[in-house]
Enzyme design. Sequence first.
Site, PDB file in Angstrom:
ATOM      1  CG  ASP A  16      -2.037   0.675   1.108  1.00 52.28           C
ATOM      2  OD1 ASP A  16      -2.180   1.592   0.066  1.00 52.28           O
ATOM      3  OD2 ASP A  16      -3.011   0.985   2.238  1.00 52.28           O
ATOM      4  CG  HIS A  33       0.604   1.575  -9.472  1.00 49.86           C
ATOM      5  ND1 HIS A  33       0.215   1.341  -8.126  1.00 49.86           N
ATOM      6  CD2 HIS A  33      -0.572   2.452  -9.852  1.00 49.86           C
ATOM      7  CE1 HIS A  33      -1.049   2.008  -7.765  1.00 49.86           C
ATOM      8  NE2 HIS A  33      -1.469   2.697  -8.927  1.00 49.86           N
ATOM      9  CG  LEU A 127       9.368 -17.592  -3.314  1.00 46.08           C
ATOM     10  CD1 LEU A 127       9.563 -17.488  -1.800  1.00 46.08           C
ATOM     11  CD2 LEU A 127       9.947 -16.311  -3.810  1.00 46.08           C
TER      12      LEU A 127
END
Length: 240
Positions: A16, A33, A127
Amino acid sequence: MEENSKIPVHVSIIMDGNGRWAKERGKERFYGHVEGVESVRACTEEAIRKGVKYLSLFAFSEENWNRPEDEVRSLMGLMVKAMVNELPTFQKNGIKFIVLGNRSRLDDSLNAEIDECMGLTAGYTNLNLVIFLSYSGRWDILQAAKRLALEAAADPSAAQAVRDMDAGGFSRYLSTGGIPDPDLIIRTSGELRISNYLLWQCAYSEMYFTDTLWPDFKAAEFDAALAEYAKRDRRYGKVK
Ligand code: FPP
């Protein structure tokens, strides 16, 4: 306790503050972004270095569809581009790429890219990088309940199995079925909310809130969250 046992298996992040980061610099939200994607890369690399097995990221909520159309379009474009660009890195580093959420709302070309990227990385185990896209916790619980109800309606002999079902059994109907619940949930940018994220799965997650905006959250900030997690005493409602 061994040092390694203090490394969370699953770290999940509510990313955020991209818009505010851009605004502080007098730039368009999109710029935040773009830098946010760099934080995704930095945290992914650090997660591998630290031995975290699942890194999940809240990239786009169901509520985010209500943002201005051009922001939604540019965010989706950015994610496709990141996915295509990062595919060789996923393959080189043994990263399994998984997208979860209400994919019926994504356009066909994005779904095709996602399927290709998931297919090409399905065998990797170093991962698991889980991207929550068009996701909400209530959507997930609702789709699980609907699936279960429809299955039970189609096969009345399953009624007893439904009566006997425990929380673990229900978890398998969630979109995250088979993925361990997050040990640590991080939220950046000073907001102190879960915002309809992993509502069922966060039951025993340790929460870490930081004022750092997502574009500034890189390896050092990720390590600070892990260090805080290592100090926590997890009791799962029991007495130790
Ligand atoms: C929150 O900041 C951020 C988002 C809604 C989008 C996060 C997405 C990315 C960083 C791209 C992810 C890319 C991949 C490959 C997963 P905000 O816009 O809500 O910021 P604000 O609260 O300051 O307005």
